[in-house]
Design a protein around this motif. Structure first.
Motif, PDB file in Angstrom:
ATOM      1  N   ALA A 153     -12.842   3.177  17.652  1.00 48.13           N
ATOM      2  CA  ALA A 153     -13.657   1.956  17.694  1.00 48.13           C
ATOM      3  C   ALA A 153     -12.990   0.837  16.907  1.00 48.13           C
ATOM      4  N   ARG A 154     -12.478   1.143  15.728  1.00 43.75           N
ATOM      5  CA  ARG A 154     -11.814   0.107  14.920  1.00 43.75           C
ATOM      6  C   ARG A 154     -10.608  -0.469  15.649  1.00 43.75           C
ATOM      7  N   ALA A 155      -9.871   0.384  16.374  1.00 44.76           N
ATOM      8  CA  ALA A 155      -8.708  -0.096  17.123  1.00 44.76           C
ATOM      9  C   ALA A 155      -9.121  -0.951  18.324  1.00 44.76           C
ATOM     10  N   LEU A 156     -10.301  -0.662  18.893  1.00 46.32           N
ATOM     11  CA  LEU A 156     -10.754  -1.393  20.085  1.00 46.32           C
ATOM     12  C   LEU A 156     -11.331  -2.773  19.776  1.00 46.32           C
ATOM     13  N   ILE A 157     -11.903  -2.944  18.580  1.00 43.95           N
ATOM     14  CA  ILE A 157     -12.558  -4.212  18.240  1.00 43.95           C
ATOM     15  C   ILE A 157     -11.584  -5.380  18.427  1.00 43.95           C
ATOM     16  N   GLY A 158     -12.042  -6.376  19.178  1.00 39.34           N
ATOM     17  CA  GLY A 158     -11.238  -7.574  19.415  1.00 39.34           C
ATOM     18  C   GLY A 158     -10.335  -7.503  20.630  1.00 39.34           C
ATOM     19  N   LYS A 159     -10.235  -6.337  21.263  1.00 38.99           N
ATOM     20  CA  LYS A 159      -9.368  -6.198  22.444  1.00 38.99           C
ATOM     21  C   LYS A 159     -10.110  -6.670  23.693  1.00 38.99           C
ATOM     22  N   ASP A 160      -9.340  -6.987  24.732  1.00 33.62           N
ATOM     23  CA  ASP A 160      -9.883  -7.465  25.997  1.00 33.62           C
ATOM     24  C   ASP A 160      -9.485  -6.520  27.118  1.00 33.62           C
ATOM     25  N   GLU A 161     -10.088  -6.721  28.295  1.00 36.23           N
ATOM     26  CA  GLU A 161      -9.722  -5.928  29.463  1.00 36.23           C
ATOM     27  C   GLU A 161      -8.234  -6.101  29.733  1.00 36.23           C
ATOM     28  N   GLY A 162      -7.559  -4.979  30.049  1.00 39.43           N
ATOM     29  CA  GLY A 162      -6.128  -5.005  30.322  1.00 39.43           C
ATOM     30  C   GLY A 162      -5.260  -4.744  29.095  1.00 39.43           C
ATOM     31  N   ASP A 163      -5.830  -4.861  27.889  1.00 41.36           N
ATOM     32  CA  ASP A 163      -5.059  -4.621  26.662  1.00 41.36           C
ATOM     33  C   ASP A 163      -4.777  -3.131  26.494  1.00 41.36           C
ATOM     34  N   SER A 164      -3.636  -2.839  25.860  1.00 42.78           N
ATOM     35  CA  SER A 164      -3.302  -1.468  25.475  1.00 42.78           C
ATOM     36  C   SER A 164      -3.629  -1.278  24.008  1.00 42.78           C
ATOM     37  N   VAL A 165      -4.088  -0.065  23.671  1.00 40.62           N
ATOM     38  CA  VAL A 165      -4.483   0.237  22.301  1.00 40.62           C
ATOM     39  C   VAL A 165      -3.827   1.547  21.894  1.00 40.62           C
ATOM     40  N   GLU A 166      -3.162   1.542  20.745  1.00 41.82           N
ATOM     41  CA  GLU A 166      -2.606   2.775  20.190  1.00 41.82           C
ATOM     42  C   GLU A 166      -3.483   3.196  19.032  1.00 41.82           C
ATOM     43  N   VAL A 167      -3.889   4.478  19.034  1.00 43.40           N
ATOM     44  CA  VAL A 167      -4.811   4.973  18.017  1.00 43.40           C
ATOM     45  C   VAL A 167      -4.285   6.282  17.440  1.00 43.40           C
ATOM     46  N   ARG A 168      -4.318   6.377  16.113  1.00 41.59           N
ATOM     47  CA  ARG A 168      -3.990   7.658  15.458  1.00 41.59           C
ATOM     48  C   ARG A 168      -5.303   8.412  15.292  1.00 41.59           C
ATOM     49  N   THR A 169      -5.438   9.503  16.041  1.00 39.31           N
ATOM     50  CA  THR A 169      -6.649  10.323  15.984  1.00 39.31           C
ATOM     51  C   THR A 169      -6.318  11.638  15.285  1.00 39.31           C
ATOM     52  N   PRO A 170      -7.349  12.425  14.922  1.00 38.31           N
ATOM     53  CA  PRO A 170      -7.064  13.735  14.330  1.00 38.31           C
ATOM     54  C   PRO A 170      -6.211  14.615  15.244  1.00 38.31           C
ATOM     55  N   GLY A 171      -6.287  14.382  16.559  1.00 39.80           N
ATOM     56  CA  GLY A 171      -5.498  15.157  17.518  1.00 39.80           C
ATOM     57  C   GLY A 171      -4.109  14.589  17.757  1.00 39.80           C
ATOM     58  N   GLY A 172      -3.752  13.523  17.063  1.00 37.42           N
ATOM     59  CA  GLY A 172      -2.433  12.912  17.236  1.00 37.42           C
ATOM     60  C   GLY A 172      -2.544  11.488  17.751  1.00 37.42           C
ATOM     61  N   GLN A 173      -1.397  10.893  18.034  1.00 36.55           N
ATOM     62  CA  GLN A 173      -1.330   9.508  18.510  1.00 36.55           C
ATOM     63  C   GLN A 173      -1.792   9.446  19.968  1.00 36.55           C
ATOM     64  N   LYS A 174      -2.673   8.484  20.288  1.00 38.95           N
ATOM     65  CA  LYS A 174      -3.175   8.298  21.647  1.00 38.95           C
ATOM     66  C   LYS A 174      -2.964   6.848  22.064  1.00 38.95           C
ATOM     67  N   ALA A 175      -2.712   6.643  23.357  1.00 37.15           N
ATOM     68  CA  ALA A 175      -2.574   5.295  23.895  1.00 37.15           C
ATOM     69  C   ALA A 175      -3.581   5.135  25.031  1.00 37.15           C
ATOM     70  N   TYR A 176      -4.375   4.067  24.954  1.00 31.97           N
ATOM     71  CA  TYR A 176      -5.387   3.784  25.967  1.00 31.97           C
ATOM     72  C   TYR A 176      -5.190   2.383  26.513  1.00 31.97           C
ATOM     73  N   GLU A 177      -5.627   2.185  27.752  1.00 35.64           N
ATOM     74  CA  GLU A 177      -5.706   0.839  28.315  1.00 35.64           C
ATOM     75  C   GLU A 177      -7.184   0.539  28.545  1.00 35.64           C
ATOM     76  N   VAL A 178      -7.606  -0.669  28.168  1.00 38.05           N
ATOM     77  CA  VAL A 178      -8.995  -1.076  28.350  1.00 38.05           C
ATOM     78  C   VAL A 178      -9.179  -1.488  29.805  1.00 38.05           C
TER      79      VAL A 178
END
Length: 156
Positions: free
Chosen positions: A125-150
């Motif tokens: 959620a902290r990584a997503l705040i302020g992002k828009d549709e089409g943006d890519s987000v990289e997040v360090r989760t307990p399961g490792g690094q994840k990359a998402y597209e909104v």
């Protein structure tokens, strides 16, 4: 004290839980304690000790809920738009697996990942705040690094 952000549904769910604890659970456990007390010697009465423990838990939860509800700031996501912020329902696609996930960003007291309710304080959620549709987000989760597209942002 800081206000606690909460959706209208989360607020009403906590109010319903508080009402149930006060009007159903508390009276039931008080009568269970009274009944267990009638069985005599309290030092070896497992029913009594179990009922007292449950009573203590219920009273603690009532205090917690009253505190949270007293500090709650109900935010109506339907009056918002634009980039991701509190209350947004966000559809993401995992860039590695192409798996789609949909989460609503909510307050910490109403969060439930299994129901798609993501804690505002979580890393995603902290990584997503302020992002828009089409943006890519990289997040360090307990399961490792994840990359998402909104994919989509909805305020309902």
């Amino acid at each position: 004290m800081d206000k606690i952000p909460m959706t209208r549904k989360g607020h009403s769910d906590l109010e319903a839980e508080l009402k149930n604890l006060k009007s159903v659970e508390r009276p039931a456990i008080i009568s269970a304690i009274a009944e267990a007390r009638e069985h005599g010697d309290l030092s070896e009465n497992a029913e009594y000790h179990s009922a007292r423990e449950k009573h203590s838990f219920i009273e603690g939860r009532i205090k917690e809920l009253e505190g949270v509800l007293g500090l709650a700031e109900v935010i109506d996501p339907s009056k918002m738009s634009g980039a991701i912020k509190f209350g947004a329902t966000v559809t993401l696609v995992d860039e590695d697996t192409d798996e789609e996930k949909t989460w609503q960003i909510v307050g910490e007291h109403e969060a439930n990942v299994e129901k798609g309710l993501l804690n505002i304080k979580s890393p995603i959620a902290r990584a997503l705040i302020g992002k828009d549709e089409g943006d890519s987000v990289e997040v360090r989760t307990p399961g490792g690094q994840k990359a998402y597209e909104v994919l989509k942002i909805v305020y309902a």
